[in-house]
Design a protein around this motif. Structure first.
Motif, PDB file in Angstrom:
ATOM      1  N   PRO A  89       0.844  -1.204   0.000  1.00  0.00           N
ATOM      2  CA  PRO A  89       0.000   0.000   0.000  1.00  0.00           C
ATOM      3  C   PRO A  89       0.878   1.252   0.000  1.00  0.00           C
ATOM      4  O   PRO A  89       1.922   1.296   0.637  1.00  0.00           O
ATOM      5  CB  PRO A  89      -0.778  -0.129   1.307  1.00  0.00           C
ATOM      6  CG  PRO A  89      -0.779  -1.578   1.612  1.00  0.00           C
ATOM      7  CD  PRO A  89       0.525  -2.116   1.093  1.00  0.00           C
ATOM      8  N   SER A  95       1.964   8.448  -2.872  1.00  0.00           N
ATOM      9  CA  SER A  95       0.650   8.521  -3.491  1.00  0.00           C
ATOM     10  C   SER A  95       0.437   9.896  -4.140  1.00  0.00           C
ATOM     11  O   SER A  95      -0.071  10.007  -5.267  1.00  0.00           O
ATOM     12  CB  SER A  95      -0.376   8.231  -2.401  1.00  0.00           C
ATOM     13  OG  SER A  95      -1.662   8.480  -2.813  1.00  0.00           O
ATOM     14  N   SER A  99       0.016  10.847  -8.203  1.00  0.00           N
ATOM     15  CA  SER A  99      -1.057  11.688  -8.743  1.00  0.00           C
ATOM     16  C   SER A  99      -0.487  12.802  -9.604  1.00  0.00           C
ATOM     17  O   SER A  99      -0.966  13.065 -10.708  1.00  0.00           O
ATOM     18  CB  SER A  99      -1.866  12.336  -7.610  1.00  0.00           C
ATOM     19  OG  SER A  99      -2.639  11.405  -6.949  1.00  0.00           O
ATOM     20  N   GLN A 102       0.909  11.412 -12.906  1.00  0.00           N
ATOM     21  CA  GLN A 102      -0.165  11.052 -13.838  1.00  0.00           C
ATOM     22  C   GLN A 102      -0.760  12.287 -14.477  1.00  0.00           C
ATOM     23  O   GLN A 102      -1.008  12.313 -15.680  1.00  0.00           O
ATOM     24  CB  GLN A 102      -1.254  10.269 -13.109  1.00  0.00           C
ATOM     25  CG  GLN A 102      -0.865   8.832 -12.857  1.00  0.00           C
ATOM     26  CD  GLN A 102      -1.930   8.076 -12.107  1.00  0.00           C
ATOM     27  OE1 GLN A 102      -2.733   8.667 -11.389  1.00  0.00           O
ATOM     28  NE2 GLN A 102      -1.945   6.765 -12.270  1.00  0.00           N
ATOM     29  N   GLY A 103      -0.969  13.326 -13.678  1.00  0.00           N
ATOM     30  CA  GLY A 103      -1.509  14.564 -14.217  1.00  0.00           C
ATOM     31  C   GLY A 103      -0.573  15.163 -15.259  1.00  0.00           C
ATOM     32  O   GLY A 103      -1.011  15.553 -16.345  1.00  0.00           O
ATOM     33  N   GLY A 106      -0.479  13.110 -18.394  1.00  0.00           N
ATOM     34  CA  GLY A 106      -1.760  13.274 -19.075  1.00  0.00           C
ATOM     35  C   GLY A 106      -1.785  14.559 -19.896  1.00  0.00           C
ATOM     36  O   GLY A 106      -2.255  14.568 -21.030  1.00  0.00           O
ATOM     37  N   VAL A 112      -1.212   6.953 -18.752  1.00  0.00           N
ATOM     38  CA  VAL A 112      -0.427   6.269 -17.734  1.00  0.00           C
ATOM     39  C   VAL A 112      -1.123   4.985 -17.348  1.00  0.00           C
ATOM     40  O   VAL A 112      -2.312   4.974 -17.054  1.00  0.00           O
ATOM     41  CB  VAL A 112      -0.250   7.140 -16.485  1.00  0.00           C
ATOM     42  CG1 VAL A 112       0.590   6.401 -15.457  1.00  0.00           C
ATOM     43  CG2 VAL A 112       0.378   8.462 -16.846  1.00  0.00           C
TER      44      VAL A 112
ATOM     45  N   ALA B  85      -7.659   5.659 -12.427  1.00  0.00           N
ATOM     46  CA  ALA B  85      -6.862   5.939 -11.227  1.00  0.00           C
ATOM     47  C   ALA B  85      -7.520   7.057 -10.447  1.00  0.00           C
ATOM     48  O   ALA B  85      -8.015   8.011 -11.038  1.00  0.00           O
ATOM     49  CB  ALA B  85      -5.447   6.331 -11.628  1.00  0.00           C
ATOM     50  N   PRO B  86      -7.559   6.929  -9.131  1.00  0.00           N
ATOM     51  CA  PRO B  86      -8.198   7.974  -8.335  1.00  0.00           C
ATOM     52  C   PRO B  86      -7.469   9.301  -8.497  1.00  0.00           C
ATOM     53  O   PRO B  86      -6.245   9.334  -8.600  1.00  0.00           O
ATOM     54  CB  PRO B  86      -8.074   7.462  -6.898  1.00  0.00           C
ATOM     55  CG  PRO B  86      -7.128   6.328  -6.933  1.00  0.00           C
ATOM     56  CD  PRO B  86      -6.990   5.859  -8.331  1.00  0.00           C
ATOM     57  N   ALA B  87      -8.226  10.391  -8.526  1.00  0.00           N
ATOM     58  CA  ALA B  87      -7.631  11.711  -8.716  1.00  0.00           C
ATOM     59  C   ALA B  87      -7.035  12.252  -7.425  1.00  0.00           C
ATOM     60  O   ALA B  87      -6.169  13.105  -7.448  1.00  0.00           O
ATOM     61  CB  ALA B  87      -8.684  12.685  -9.242  1.00  0.00           C
ATOM     62  N   VAL B  88      -7.506  11.744  -6.281  1.00  0.00           N
ATOM     63  CA  VAL B  88      -6.952  12.190  -4.997  1.00  0.00           C
ATOM     64  C   VAL B  88      -6.001  11.111  -4.479  1.00  0.00           C
ATOM     65  O   VAL B  88      -6.149   9.952  -4.800  1.00  0.00           O
ATOM     66  CB  VAL B  88      -8.068  12.404  -3.959  1.00  0.00           C
ATOM     67  CG1 VAL B  88      -8.823  13.672  -4.269  1.00  0.00           C
ATOM     68  CG2 VAL B  88      -9.020  11.226  -3.925  1.00  0.00           C
ATOM     69  N   PRO B  89      -5.001  11.509  -3.680  1.00  0.00           N
ATOM     70  CA  PRO B  89      -4.132  10.502  -3.077  1.00  0.00           C
ATOM     71  C   PRO B  89      -4.963   9.487  -2.300  1.00  0.00           C
ATOM     72  O   PRO B  89      -5.958   9.832  -1.669  1.00  0.00           O
ATOM     73  CB  PRO B  89      -3.250  11.316  -2.134  1.00  0.00           C
ATOM     74  CG  PRO B  89      -3.252  12.689  -2.693  1.00  0.00           C
ATOM     75  CD  PRO B  89      -4.604  12.874  -3.319  1.00  0.00           C
ATOM     76  N   LEU B  90      -4.548   8.243  -2.372  1.00  0.00           N
ATOM     77  CA  LEU B  90      -5.304   7.166  -1.746  1.00  0.00           C
ATOM     78  C   LEU B  90      -5.156   7.170  -0.239  1.00  0.00           C
ATOM     79  O   LEU B  90      -4.058   7.356   0.263  1.00  0.00           O
ATOM     80  CB  LEU B  90      -4.767   5.827  -2.257  1.00  0.00           C
ATOM     81  CG  LEU B  90      -4.797   5.634  -3.760  1.00  0.00           C
ATOM     82  CD1 LEU B  90      -4.126   4.331  -4.109  1.00  0.00           C
ATOM     83  CD2 LEU B  90      -6.229   5.654  -4.223  1.00  0.00           C
ATOM     84  N   SER B  95      -6.093   1.988  -0.499  1.00  0.00           N
ATOM     85  CA  SER B  95      -4.833   1.548  -1.072  1.00  0.00           C
ATOM     86  C   SER B  95      -4.623   0.041  -0.851  1.00  0.00           C
ATOM     87  O   SER B  95      -4.193  -0.696  -1.744  1.00  0.00           O
ATOM     88  CB  SER B  95      -3.730   2.380  -0.422  1.00  0.00           C
ATOM     89  OG  SER B  95      -2.482   1.887  -0.716  1.00  0.00           O
ATOM     90  N   GLY B 116      -4.734   6.728 -15.735  1.00  0.00           N
ATOM     91  CA  GLY B 116      -4.650   8.105 -15.241  1.00  0.00           C
ATOM     92  C   GLY B 116      -5.318   9.049 -16.220  1.00  0.00           C
ATOM     93  O   GLY B 116      -4.800   9.296 -17.295  1.00  0.00           O
ATOM     94  N   GLY B 118      -6.278  12.297 -16.225  1.00  0.00           N
ATOM     95  CA  GLY B 118      -5.880  13.675 -16.499  1.00  0.00           C
ATOM     96  C   GLY B 118      -7.065  14.565 -16.833  1.00  0.00           C
ATOM     97  O   GLY B 118      -7.075  15.250 -17.847  1.00  0.00           O
TER      98      GLY B 118
END
Lengths: 344, 344
Positions: A89, A95, A99, A102-103, A106, A112, B85-90, B95, B116, B118
């Motif tokens: 995890p 984490s 993010s 990936q942004g 993108g 990604v 993929a989640p846009a916010v940190p897990l 996770s 991801g 984007g």
């Protein structure tokens, strides 16, 4: 084209109702080439507005979506950047980094893809990644060797970037110097007058790639001094922490570098429950600079890590994809500084 | 096949040294069909041991790796399970769920791909996913509508599974009832005699999909009682928490449900620093049952969430892929129970 039976054999045959670009061409009354030019927005070819509209209309009507794999087969490469998904995890720091990355990728129009390996390692993993024909691969940690890099490059990857402790032949490297984290923490404890220093090493196996160099950094910093280093294995639960706190007392350790803030918070609570005064009896230092460490009393001292910015890494990937022949770049990418609060 | 220019046009042409199955066939002195049968381990066709060995030897010598996209084009589907993929940190809970799910799908020989996006949303996102021709798509949260599901299915996805608050037409649903989390916390605070109850709503935008139903659950549980509900927006930093603690004092709130354990820990510290006794003046309840909540004094009360097991979800995906014609299944998948410790 050779007809291959479905793999695995137990799947029913695919439904053949998926609309193709040929269907779009037929409905719009144009050639497949024109469909491709229009839907891929190719500017090299002039196509009239009414024709463009007809193609878009037909694609919409049929619910046609271009096939990335077919496009990448034709183009000889994809826009896919592959990263193996971490087996453990994610911590909040990594984490957030993921993010951001990936942004940033993108925005450069890469897709990604985090690949969940399910137990593959080293070159076997590299072969599995290669099957997806990514245009670039980012490998966090020490997960690939020169042979794996070569497999990926032979399969069309234009860039392999490693985020490990050492460069790998043929790959770009962002060097993550986790030894510096240990050196930093040990130097701080020594400067605070501590001489019997414990180093927490998580028992969770996925963390070894980070805990080993951090421990090595502590040893390195304290070599040729009058300080002793004691290795303290710790599983992430309260019972183990209570046992370890008792052991710290028996060994009269006066300083502990606890791998990261989460382990530090766990151990500090156990030390307090065991009667230790923090930092008078035992100084405690974590790493990662989590917000939660500031909420404890005493506030937790920590090592602040500066991960590479997602944007910088994305730009390195993009540069490498555009110039696949260029020599691999090596950058040092992990800054480490002590944040001195009240626990040390 | 139509020749399409590379997209984007600025990329240099692909290097053409990537070995193909035709190269392997030539070196091994067999047909391309035989190469495919051997390397895909097809049991329907009998091929002699020496021939098999020759093909494997040639593939190894050339460094040939099969092309997943080509294989999926032939087969009409891939083994790729796509998740945005989640846009916010897990958080740690999600996770861990993701790690388990990836492991379970890997053991069923699926490749998990975290996409991801984007900044793509709704049906535009679904179209982007469809371009990769996944065999199944898992959408956490309320990220897809019936039209998006239809696009994916037309593009060959055999299963779409949503993990949202409500079922979506055409998709399997694991219902995540976040209202139950709020109901549970509010019922507990009410039973502990609290009547002026605050509900923390994170200002971080990615969390709204979860915070809104949790707040609705609180309102629902306290409707027709003598308790009042006050909404408390909170950004995740110490300064905002200090301001909010002062506001709780001014409003004489005697109970707070703080969205999750991380926000609860932040606010509880601020309340303590503001002079509040926990739980005498203000009871605090979080959610997620993080280990760190047990390390605080007083120990943090929380709502324990039971996410679906990664294995159960993997098996649902596999079932749906094998029987794409079956009616969508709907399961309720989020258990919520209060863990009463010392902060409430």
């Amino acid at each position: 084209m050779v007809q291959i039976p479905n793999t695995p054999a137990s799947l029913p045959p695919a439904q053949r109702s998926v609309p193709t670009s040929a269907d779009v061409a037929r409905l719009a009354g144009v050639s497949r080439a024109t469909v491709s030019y229009v839907l891929n927005n190719t500017r090299a070819v002039r196509i009239s507005e009414p024709t463009r509209r007809r193609v878009h209309q037909a694609a919409k009507e049929l619910g046609y979506v271009p096939h990335a794999a077919a496009r990448s087969l034709r183009a000889g490469h994809s826009r896919m950047v592959l990263m193996p998904a971490p087996a453990v995890p994610l911590g909040p720091l990594y984490s957030q980094f993921l993010s951001d990355l990936q942004g940033a990728l993108g925005r450069l129009e890469y897709t990604v893809v985090l690949y969940g390996t399910g137990g593959l390692h080293g070159d076997a993993a590299a072969r599995a990644w290669a099957e997806l024909r990514p245009v670039a691969v980012i490998v966090p940690g020490p997960g690939i060797g020169p042979e794996g890099v070569a497999v990926l490059k032979r399969s069309g990857a234009r860039a392999v970037v490693t985020l490990g402790p050492e460069p790998v032949d043929g790959a770009h490297a962002l060097l993550m110097d986790h030894e510096a984290v240990g050196r930093c923490a040990a130097g701080h404890l020594y400067a605070r007058g501590r001489r019997r220093i414990g180093v927490v090493v998580p028992e969770e196996p996925g963390l070894r790639a980070f805990s080993r160099p951090r421990l090595a950094g502590v040893r390195h910093a304290l070599r040729d001094t009058d300080a002793t280093v004691t290795v303290l294995p710790l599983a992430y639960d309260e019972e183990c922490a209570a046992r370890l706190a008792a052991r710290c007392r028996e060994l009269a350790l006066d300083g502990v570098f606890a791998y990261n803030d989460e382990y530090a918070m766990l151990l500090m609570r156990a030390l307090q429950d065991d009667g230790a005064r923090i930092p008078e009896d035992t100084a405690v230092v974590g790493a990662d600079d989590l917000m939660l460490g500031r909420l404890l009393r005493p506030r937790l001292s920590t090592v602040h890590l500066e991960l590479p910015s997602g944007r910088d890494l994305a730009e390195l990937v993009d540069r490498a994809v555009r110039e696949p022949g260029a020599a691999p770049e090596t950058h040092t990418a992990l800054g480490a500084t002590v944040v001195h609060r009240d626990s040390s």
